[in-house]
Design an enzyme around this catalytic site. Sequence first.
Site, PDB file in Angstrom:
ATOM      1  N   LYS A   1       0.826  -1.207   0.000  1.00 30.92           N
ATOM      2  CA  LYS A   1       0.000   0.000   0.000  1.00 30.92           C
ATOM      3  C   LYS A   1       0.858   1.255   0.000  1.00 30.92           C
ATOM      4  O   LYS A   1       0.624   2.183  -0.771  1.00 30.92           O
ATOM      5  CB  LYS A   1      -0.937   0.010   1.212  1.00 30.92           C
ATOM      6  CG  LYS A   1      -1.864   1.223   1.253  1.00 30.92           C
ATOM      7  CD  LYS A   1      -2.679   1.276   2.539  1.00 30.92           C
ATOM      8  CE  LYS A   1      -1.818   1.678   3.708  1.00 30.92           C
ATOM      9  NZ  LYS A   1      -2.593   1.890   4.958  1.00 30.92           N
TER      10      LYS A   1
ATOM     11  N   ASP B   1      -6.447   1.050   1.245  1.00 31.10           N
ATOM     12  CA  ASP B   1      -6.487   1.181   2.706  1.00 31.10           C
ATOM     13  C   ASP B   1      -7.859   0.716   3.185  1.00 31.10           C
ATOM     14  O   ASP B   1      -8.630   0.115   2.422  1.00 31.10           O
ATOM     15  CB  ASP B   1      -6.181   2.625   3.136  1.00 31.10           C
ATOM     16  CG  ASP B   1      -7.291   3.601   2.743  1.00 31.10           C
ATOM     17  OD1 ASP B   1      -8.219   3.208   1.985  1.00 31.10           O
ATOM     18  OD2 ASP B   1      -7.243   4.750   3.200  1.00 31.10           O
TER      19      ASP B   1
END
Length: 211
Positions: free
Chosen positions: A120, A138
């Site tokens: 991420k 997320d």
Amino acid sequence: MKVSQIPEFFARLAESMPNPEGELDYVNMFTLLVAVVLSAQATDKGVNKATKTLFQLADTPEKMVALGEEGIREKVKTIGLYRNKAKNVYALSQKLIDLHNSEVPQDRDALMALPGVGRKTANVVLNIGFGEARFAVDTHVFRLGNRTGIAPGKNELEVEKKLDRRVPDPYRINAHHWLILHGRYVCKARKPDCPNCVVQDLCRYKDKTKA
């Protein structure tokens, strides 16, 4: 949501948020990387408060290493998991000096080899810093992917891969920003603001809230 509706979904988000931006403060590629590493399990507001002084003192890998792990820890102690994050920031700074001529690499595998950097984080840096069409998943993006039906998946990687396949040009660069901001301020976890959602009629969420 039908795949055929996805362009309309993003067209509406684009109209409501013409210039979406990440909410982390940074001054260069290095501080962007550090800010994203520090933001794990923390609010952007809290990170920005801590990094305001940190980045004034250390906006390069060399300055961060000179500050030392203890010095970094002192500046970020208001952030959750600050001890481990300070250790990672120090270590990644040293690794940038040793392996990348103090530059943030434009390569996901190289980024993920840095301490504290996961998929991420790497995707955020590649998207914001290098302008690549990456999808950083997320909690907000994961929730929206499943709640709306735009990219359902059992884990973050499944959602990311579906977004990569389904999001059309010209929405790919800003897609994860729109999803994060929409999830943060409208499609909230506990009580989504469905009456003020610009895509509520496209969303497959069954328990829509009412005005």
